[in-house]
Write a protein that holds these residues in place. Sequence first.
Motif, PDB file in Angstrom:
ATOM      1  N   LEU A   1       0.848  -1.193   0.000  1.00 58.60           N
ATOM      2  CA  LEU A   1       0.000   0.000   0.000  1.00 58.60           C
ATOM      3  C   LEU A   1       0.881   1.240   0.000  1.00 58.60           C
ATOM      4  O   LEU A   1       1.723   1.408   0.885  1.00 58.60           O
ATOM      5  N   ASP A   2       0.694   2.093  -0.987  1.00 60.57           N
ATOM      6  CA  ASP A   2       1.453   3.337  -1.066  1.00 60.57           C
ATOM      7  C   ASP A   2       0.481   4.512  -1.018  1.00 60.57           C
ATOM      8  O   ASP A   2      -0.142   4.870  -2.013  1.00 60.57           O
ATOM      9  N   SER A   3       0.376   5.106   0.160  1.00 68.76           N
ATOM     10  CA  SER A   3      -0.512   6.258   0.332  1.00 68.76           C
ATOM     11  C   SER A   3       0.273   7.566   0.422  1.00 68.76           C
ATOM     12  O   SER A   3      -0.291   8.608   0.775  1.00 68.76           O
ATOM     13  N   ARG A   4       1.553   7.527   0.095  1.00 67.87           N
ATOM     14  CA  ARG A   4       2.391   8.733   0.207  1.00 67.87           C
ATOM     15  C   ARG A   4       1.870   9.920  -0.603  1.00 67.87           C
ATOM     16  O   ARG A   4       1.903  11.057  -0.106  1.00 67.87           O
ATOM     17  N   PRO A   5       1.369   9.708  -1.822  1.00 64.95           N
ATOM     18  CA  PRO A   5       0.933  10.877  -2.605  1.00 64.95           C
ATOM     19  C   PRO A   5      -0.138  11.714  -1.904  1.00 64.95           C
ATOM     20  O   PRO A   5      -0.065  12.945  -1.931  1.00 64.95           O
ATOM     21  N   ILE A   6      -1.105  11.066  -1.276  1.00 66.44           N
ATOM     22  CA  ILE A   6      -2.205  11.839  -0.684  1.00 66.44           C
ATOM     23  C   ILE A   6      -1.807  12.517   0.611  1.00 66.44           C
ATOM     24  O   ILE A   6      -2.560  13.349   1.138  1.00 66.44           O
ATOM     25  N   TYR A   7      -0.634  12.190   1.130  1.00 66.20           N
ATOM     26  CA  TYR A   7      -0.134  12.864   2.329  1.00 66.20           C
ATOM     27  C   TYR A   7       1.025  13.810   1.996  1.00 66.20           C
ATOM     28  O   TYR A   7       1.689  14.305   2.896  1.00 66.20           O
ATOM     29  N   SER A   8       1.232  14.073   0.706  1.00 67.68           N
ATOM     30  CA  SER A   8       2.383  14.869   0.293  1.00 67.68           C
ATOM     31  C   SER A   8       2.017  16.245  -0.243  1.00 67.68           C
ATOM     32  O   SER A   8       2.869  17.126  -0.293  1.00 67.68           O
TER      33      SER A   8
ATOM     34  N   GLN B   1       4.136  12.328  -9.283  1.00 68.14           N
ATOM     35  CA  GLN B   1       5.231  12.054 -10.206  1.00 68.14           C
ATOM     36  C   GLN B   1       6.423  11.350  -9.554  1.00 68.14           C
ATOM     37  O   GLN B   1       6.888  10.319 -10.054  1.00 68.14           O
ATOM     38  N   GLN B   2       6.930  11.877  -8.453  1.00 67.65           N
ATOM     39  CA  GLN B   2       8.131  11.295  -7.856  1.00 67.65           C
ATOM     40  C   GLN B   2       7.886   9.877  -7.365  1.00 67.65           C
ATOM     41  O   GLN B   2       8.768   9.016  -7.448  1.00 67.65           O
ATOM     42  N   PHE B   3       6.683   9.606  -6.898  1.00 71.05           N
ATOM     43  CA  PHE B   3       6.369   8.268  -6.399  1.00 71.05           C
ATOM     44  C   PHE B   3       6.156   7.294  -7.562  1.00 71.05           C
ATOM     45  O   PHE B   3       6.578   6.133  -7.498  1.00 71.05           O
TER      46      PHE B   3
ATOM     47  N   HIS C   1      -2.830  11.013  -5.867  1.00 74.25           N
ATOM     48  CA  HIS C   1      -3.350  12.349  -5.573  1.00 74.25           C
ATOM     49  C   HIS C   1      -4.127  12.844  -6.799  1.00 74.25           C
ATOM     50  O   HIS C   1      -3.732  12.556  -7.929  1.00 74.25           O
ATOM     51  N   PRO C   2      -5.202  13.618  -6.606  1.00 75.62           N
ATOM     52  CA  PRO C   2      -5.935  14.141  -7.773  1.00 75.62           C
ATOM     53  C   PRO C   2      -5.077  15.016  -8.670  1.00 75.62           C
ATOM     54  O   PRO C   2      -5.309  15.069  -9.881  1.00 75.62           O
ATOM     55  N   GLN C   3      -4.074  15.712  -8.093  1.00 71.76           N
ATOM     56  CA  GLN C   3      -3.160  16.510  -8.902  1.00 71.76           C
ATOM     57  C   GLN C   3      -2.034  15.601  -9.392  1.00 71.76           C
ATOM     58  O   GLN C   3      -1.224  15.119  -8.599  1.00 71.76           O
TER      59      GLN C   3
ATOM     60  N   LEU D   1      -1.367  12.338 -22.792  1.00 72.54           N
ATOM     61  CA  LEU D   1      -1.141  12.789 -21.429  1.00 72.54           C
ATOM     62  C   LEU D   1       0.247  13.406 -21.340  1.00 72.54           C
ATOM     63  O   LEU D   1       1.202  12.914 -21.930  1.00 72.54           O
ATOM     64  N   THR D   2       0.343  14.475 -20.595  1.00 80.51           N
ATOM     65  CA  THR D   2       1.604  15.188 -20.472  1.00 80.51           C
ATOM     66  C   THR D   2       2.516  14.498 -19.476  1.00 80.51           C
ATOM     67  O   THR D   2       2.112  14.203 -18.351  1.00 80.51           O
ATOM     68  N   LEU D   3       3.746  14.245 -19.882  1.00 82.24           N
ATOM     69  CA  LEU D   3       4.747  13.706 -18.983  1.00 82.24           C
ATOM     70  C   LEU D   3       5.737  14.813 -18.662  1.00 82.24           C
ATOM     71  O   LEU D   3       6.121  15.580 -19.531  1.00 82.24           O
ATOM     72  N   TRP D   4       6.141  14.853 -17.394  1.00 81.34           N
ATOM     73  CA  TRP D   4       7.114  15.876 -17.021  1.00 81.34           C
ATOM     74  C   TRP D   4       8.500  15.434 -17.434  1.00 81.34           C
ATOM     75  O   TRP D   4       8.825  14.272 -17.395  1.00 81.34           O
TER      76      TRP D   4
END
Length: 284
Positions: A168-175, A216-218, A209-211, A281-284
């Motif tokens: 489980l990776d929930s890091r994005p929503i807490y970042s 991206q980093q994750f 995350h919705p954004q 889709l745009t990639l950074w």
Amino acid sequence: MNFYIGCAVWAYKGWVGELYPPGTRTTDFLHLYSRRFTTVEGNTTFYAVPNPETVTRWATETPPGFEFCLKLPRDITHQKLLRPHIPEALQFLEKMRPLGKHLGPMFAQLPPSYSPALLDDLAAFLEAWPSRDAPLALEVRHPDWFREPHKSNLTTLLEKLEVGRVLLDSRPIYSGDDDPQLASERRKPQLPVQFSVTAPFSLIRFISHPQLSVNQQFMEQWVIQIQKWLKAGVRIYFFVHCPTEDMSPHNARYFQQLLEQTAVAVPSLPWNNLNQPPSQLTLW
């Protein structure tokens, strides 16, 4: 196929217009979903066990190669102890057998109250499950499971029985700067990510995350990890969630595109092979 990607559900009306064509009926959701993604987490079985007719319909409506990774019912996993519910778990497995080749690894999600003090109970349950015949993965949520010696004890048990670990990776929503879970009924736990494999397969639950930029980093970390595991012969099931459910398919498609543009050897996404070309889709 050694890489599968999908979302947690298929019956979400908010996806009509992007994932599903405008005007799609709810009865057509599974048929269309299974021709856009290659797997589904199947949260529906956590709340209710489908009847035999429904299971048969799931099998007939989905194409070859599509797999359901179904969650064990909460009446089994959320009743303090697991051992008394072994018969029910095995009965649930038998009820899902008609899915045949569409039945992927199942998984048991344990509540935060289920601690390492219950290791013997957990071992009894996992030993009773025919994991070599019906792959099973485990998701733990009590914080002590991520600390030593409990972390190593759990890993040893899972490796011995060839039971997978749900990552489980929930890091994005807490970042991000905001809390995307404010409108969600059920918050995802904030726990460490263990980049480890205990079976020939792995289930990854990525809470995006919705954004898109926050993810991206994750996502880039997962690209590297997945490439490594695929080269080692591990079968990967990658599920993309989002507190704003409307964004889950979009974020999953973006991750697939990131894998492909990084030259990771994954099958093409069926969604991208439809007559209607996907938007870029745009990639950074």
